[in-house]
Design a protein around this motif. Sequence first.
Motif: not given
Length: 170
Positions: A136-145
Amino acid sequence: MFEEDYPLRPFLPADAMALRDLFAQSIDELTVDDYDEDQRIAWASSAEDADEFRARLAAALTLVVQLEGEYLGFGSLKDNKTIDMLYVHPDYAGEGVGTALADALEKIAGARGAEALTVDASDTAVPFFERRGYVAAQRNSVPRDDQWLSNTTMIKRLVESQPKKPLKPS
């Protein structure tokens, strides 16, 4: 069945509709412990535009596992450095389909000179990639709709850096 028994072939444009269905089914059934219903619907909706989905698969090196006419899974390698998609039909989860696809994508990337591969792994897929040596390198929060989906960028070194040999005096 062992992973080397799964036939891999390149993506064909005619595969797009079946792979779209597999994509949605995989998200809906396999990620239920990690994402709520609204998140899964938003995630699966990213393939609603058939032409766009077909173009995404065609733009990458996409491999398909199809056995006796049935689609078991697919995976795609983007820019020879990112596993863009890796999805397995729920009926075949845990049977080596994802392993066969990941093995092939890693071998192809390595043969083409990639030193490392990255993947934005869903929370469901993190353990699979950890078992394969991804870190693991980083956590992400991805917007989808109107939803936010979490994933983890993971990296696997494909070649170990070789220590430099000292020059021999002539």
